[in-house]
Design a protein around this motif. Structure first.
Motif, PDB file in Angstrom:
ATOM      1  N   ALA A 199      33.653   1.024  47.734  1.00 29.41           N
ATOM      2  CA  ALA A 199      33.214  -0.337  47.403  1.00 29.41           C
ATOM      3  C   ALA A 199      33.960  -0.874  46.186  1.00 29.41           C
ATOM      4  CB  ALA A 199      31.707  -0.349  47.147  1.00 29.41           C
ATOM      5  N   THR A 200      35.158  -1.367  46.425  1.00 27.55           N
ATOM      6  CA  THR A 200      35.991  -1.936  45.370  1.00 27.55           C
ATOM      7  C   THR A 200      36.464  -3.331  45.795  1.00 27.55           C
ATOM      8  OG1 THR A 200      38.035  -1.056  46.318  1.00 27.55           O
ATOM      9  CG2 THR A 200      36.836   0.371  44.764  1.00 27.55           C
ATOM     10  N   ALA A 201      37.121  -4.017  44.867  1.00 25.53           N
ATOM     11  CA  ALA A 201      37.672  -5.335  45.192  1.00 25.53           C
ATOM     12  C   ALA A 201      38.708  -5.221  46.307  1.00 25.53           C
ATOM     13  CB  ALA A 201      38.286  -5.958  43.944  1.00 25.53           C
ATOM     14  N   MET A 202      39.470  -4.131  46.324  1.00 28.16           N
ATOM     15  CA  MET A 202      40.442  -3.943  47.402  1.00 28.16           C
ATOM     16  C   MET A 202      39.736  -3.848  48.747  1.00 28.16           C
ATOM     17  SD  MET A 202      43.155  -0.856  48.203  1.00 28.16           S
ATOM     18  CE  MET A 202      44.352  -1.270  46.947  1.00 28.16           C
ATOM     19  N   GLN A 203      38.622  -3.130  48.791  1.00 32.28           N
ATOM     20  CA  GLN A 203      37.886  -2.991  50.048  1.00 32.28           C
ATOM     21  C   GLN A 203      37.328  -4.332  50.524  1.00 32.28           C
ATOM     22  OE1 GLN A 203      37.086  -1.479  53.323  1.00 32.28           O
ATOM     23  NE2 GLN A 203      37.800  -0.037  51.755  1.00 32.28           N
ATOM     24  N   GLU A 204      36.891  -5.140  49.589  1.00 35.42           N
ATOM     25  CA  GLU A 204      36.415  -6.473  49.944  1.00 35.42           C
ATOM     26  C   GLU A 204      37.551  -7.301  50.556  1.00 35.42           C
ATOM     27  OE1 GLU A 204      33.789 -10.119  47.988  1.00 35.42           O
ATOM     28  OE2 GLU A 204      34.555  -8.494  46.710  1.00 35.42           O
ATOM     29  N   GLU A 205      38.745  -7.178  49.978  1.00 39.35           N
ATOM     30  CA  GLU A 205      39.901  -7.898  50.504  1.00 39.35           C
ATOM     31  C   GLU A 205      40.303  -7.354  51.872  1.00 39.35           C
ATOM     32  OE1 GLU A 205      43.389 -10.106  51.193  1.00 39.35           O
ATOM     33  OE2 GLU A 205      41.538 -10.490  50.074  1.00 39.35           O
ATOM     34  N   VAL A 206      40.221  -6.035  52.059  1.00 38.81           N
ATOM     35  CA  VAL A 206      40.529  -5.443  53.364  1.00 38.81           C
ATOM     36  C   VAL A 206      39.576  -5.982  54.426  1.00 38.81           C
ATOM     37  CG1 VAL A 206      40.354  -3.287  54.672  1.00 38.81           C
ATOM     38  CG2 VAL A 206      41.668  -3.345  52.550  1.00 38.81           C
ATOM     39  N   HIS A 207      38.299  -6.081  54.088  1.00 40.16           N
ATOM     40  CA  HIS A 207      37.337  -6.634  55.044  1.00 40.16           C
ATOM     41  C   HIS A 207      37.687  -8.081  55.393  1.00 40.16           C
ATOM     42  CE1 HIS A 207      34.832  -3.083  54.643  1.00 40.16           C
ATOM     43  NE2 HIS A 207      33.959  -3.607  55.495  1.00 40.16           N
ATOM     44  N   ARG A 208      38.136  -8.831  54.381  1.00 43.63           N
ATOM     45  CA  ARG A 208      38.524 -10.216  54.648  1.00 43.63           C
ATOM     46  C   ARG A 208      39.694 -10.252  55.637  1.00 43.63           C
ATOM     47  NH1 ARG A 208      42.171 -13.679  53.900  1.00 43.63           N
ATOM     48  NH2 ARG A 208      43.487 -12.228  52.735  1.00 43.63           N
ATOM     49  N   GLN A 209      40.675  -9.356  55.414  1.00 46.30           N
ATOM     50  CA  GLN A 209      41.815  -9.310  56.322  1.00 46.30           C
ATOM     51  C   GLN A 209      41.402  -8.881  57.729  1.00 46.30           C
ATOM     52  OE1 GLN A 209      45.432  -7.370  54.817  1.00 46.30           O
ATOM     53  NE2 GLN A 209      44.692  -7.611  52.725  1.00 46.30           N
ATOM     54  N   GLU A 210      40.392  -8.023  57.810  1.00 46.12           N
ATOM     55  CA  GLU A 210      39.910  -7.565  59.115  1.00 46.12           C
ATOM     56  C   GLU A 210      38.976  -8.572  59.776  1.00 46.12           C
ATOM     57  OE1 GLU A 210      39.743  -2.718  58.713  1.00 46.12           O
ATOM     58  OE2 GLU A 210      38.157  -3.875  57.745  1.00 46.12           O
ATOM     59  N   GLY A 211      38.549  -9.586  59.017  1.00 43.74           N
ATOM     60  CA  GLY A 211      37.608 -10.561  59.548  1.00 43.74           C
ATOM     61  C   GLY A 211      36.209 -10.012  59.708  1.00 43.74           C
ATOM     62  N   LYS A 212      35.830  -9.073  58.818  1.00 45.62           N
ATOM     63  CA  LYS A 212      34.520  -8.419  58.904  1.00 45.62           C
ATOM     64  C   LYS A 212      33.647  -8.790  57.710  1.00 45.62           C
ATOM     65  CE  LYS A 212      36.263  -4.259  61.284  1.00 45.62           C
ATOM     66  NZ  LYS A 212      36.440  -2.783  61.163  1.00 45.62           N
ATOM     67  N   GLU A 213      32.328  -8.719  57.914  1.00 47.36           N
ATOM     68  CA  GLU A 213      31.376  -8.867  56.811  1.00 47.36           C
ATOM     69  C   GLU A 213      31.519  -7.677  55.872  1.00 47.36           C
ATOM     70  OE1 GLU A 213      28.818 -11.073  56.018  1.00 47.36           O
ATOM     71  OE2 GLU A 213      29.489 -12.507  57.527  1.00 47.36           O
ATOM     72  N   TYR A 214      31.397  -7.942  54.567  1.00 47.16           N
ATOM     73  CA  TYR A 214      31.531  -6.865  53.578  1.00 47.16           C
ATOM     74  C   TYR A 214      30.182  -6.578  52.933  1.00 47.16           C
ATOM     75  CZ  TYR A 214      32.880  -4.381  49.313  1.00 47.16           C
ATOM     76  OH  TYR A 214      32.988  -3.468  48.301  1.00 47.16           O
ATOM     77  N   ASP A 215      29.759  -5.326  53.003  1.00 49.19           N
ATOM     78  CA  ASP A 215      28.526  -4.865  52.364  1.00 49.19           C
ATOM     79  C   ASP A 215      28.878  -3.673  51.488  1.00 49.19           C
ATOM     80  OD1 ASP A 215      26.048  -4.013  51.572  1.00 49.19           O
ATOM     81  OD2 ASP A 215      25.345  -3.448  53.571  1.00 49.19           O
ATOM     82  N   ALA A 216      28.920  -3.893  50.177  1.00 55.95           N
ATOM     83  CA  ALA A 216      29.332  -2.831  49.252  1.00 55.95           C
ATOM     84  C   ALA A 216      28.450  -1.594  49.360  1.00 55.95           C
ATOM     85  CB  ALA A 216      29.323  -3.358  47.818  1.00 55.95           C
ATOM     86  N   ALA A 217      27.183  -1.785  49.683  1.00 53.65           N
ATOM     87  CA  ALA A 217      26.249  -0.654  49.741  1.00 53.65           C
ATOM     88  C   ALA A 217      26.552   0.289  50.902  1.00 53.65           C
ATOM     89  CB  ALA A 217      24.814  -1.172  49.850  1.00 53.65           C
ATOM     90  N   ALA A 218      27.378  -0.155  51.855  1.00 53.84           N
ATOM     91  CA  ALA A 218      27.666   0.673  53.029  1.00 53.84           C
ATOM     92  C   ALA A 218      28.738   1.722  52.771  1.00 53.84           C
ATOM     93  CB  ALA A 218      28.099  -0.213  54.193  1.00 53.84           C
TER      94      ALA A 218
END
Length: 228
Positions: free
Chosen positions: A178-197
């Motif tokens: 759960a980092t800023a990079m992971q949030e950006e990866v989710h954006r690129q994948e077109g997926k919802e981002y839930d840091a708790a997951a």
């Protein structure tokens, strides 16, 4: 006589796992040398992590590390910086490949090379923050995974080369964290981002601390973490 403070060179301390690790090391009294990509970013890092020495080098231009003046002794070099741009082989530009290779692979190799005299002086540890993508490449991850597979090769060769000097080398392979990079990866994948997951950066930082504190009678060569 008091023990000599431990000294660590750290990239990627501005956010995510690197920021947590830097804070933990400072809190226990270790000394930090951090890298920032610009003078402005260096000021921000120095303010966020008071007591650290911050040097300027842009990892997207690996030759910029050549002029760094490092301490005479280093207990570790932790490579926590990285970038990711997803896309299929059919889609990715040459620039996307080169940018990721420079930051994720060439820069760690160049920085490690200039740090080796200081690492040998203290029989230090090199930690390369890899990724699950460094073990398995999935569709859409070709360039990023290639850089991380290369980082594993770098670690394996370096480990054998530096063993006679007492330098230990560890690859850490976190799953999605759960980092800023992971949030950006989710954006690129077109997926919802839930840091708790996902794995929390504190968990990965604790694993790296374990590597840094490992007694001298063993080397932890590879450490893999997966979300539960």
């Amino acid at each position: 006589m008091s023990a000599q403070p431990r000294v660590h060179l750290l990239t990627g301390a501005g956010s995510g796992i690197g920021a947590v690790l830097a804070t933990r090391l400072l809190e226990r009294g270790d000394e930090l040398v951090l890298l920032a990509r610009s003078a402005e970013r260096a000021e921000q890092l120095a303010a966020a992590l008071p007591g650290s020495e911050v040097l300027v080098a842009d990892l997207s231009r690996p030759d910029s590390v050549e002029s760094l003046r490092l301490p005479e002794g280093l207990d570790s070099v932790v490579h926590a910086a990285g970038i990711a741009e997803l896309g299929s082989v059919a889609e990715l530009s040459v620039g996307a490949w080169v940018d990721q290779l420079q930051v994720n692979l060439v820069a760690p190799a160049a920085l490690t090379r200039i740090a080796l005299p200081a690492l040998r002086a203290r029989r230090g540890t090199v930690v390369l923050l890899n990724s699950g993508a460094g073990l398995h490449a999935h569709p859409g991850w070709s360039a990023y995974a290639a850089t991380k597979h290369g980082l594993k090769a770098l670690a394996d060769a370096l480990r054998a080369e530096e063993a006679p000097y007492g330098v230990r080398v560890t690859s850490v392979y976190p799953g999605r964290t759960a980092t800023a990079m992971q949030e950006e990866v989710h954006r690129q994948e077109g997926k919802e981002y839930d840091a708790a997951a996902w794995i929390q950066p504190e968990t990965v930082a604790d694993a790296i601390l374990h590597v840094l504190d490992l007694p001298r009678d063993a080397t932890l060569t590879d450490l893999t973490l997966r979300p539960t």
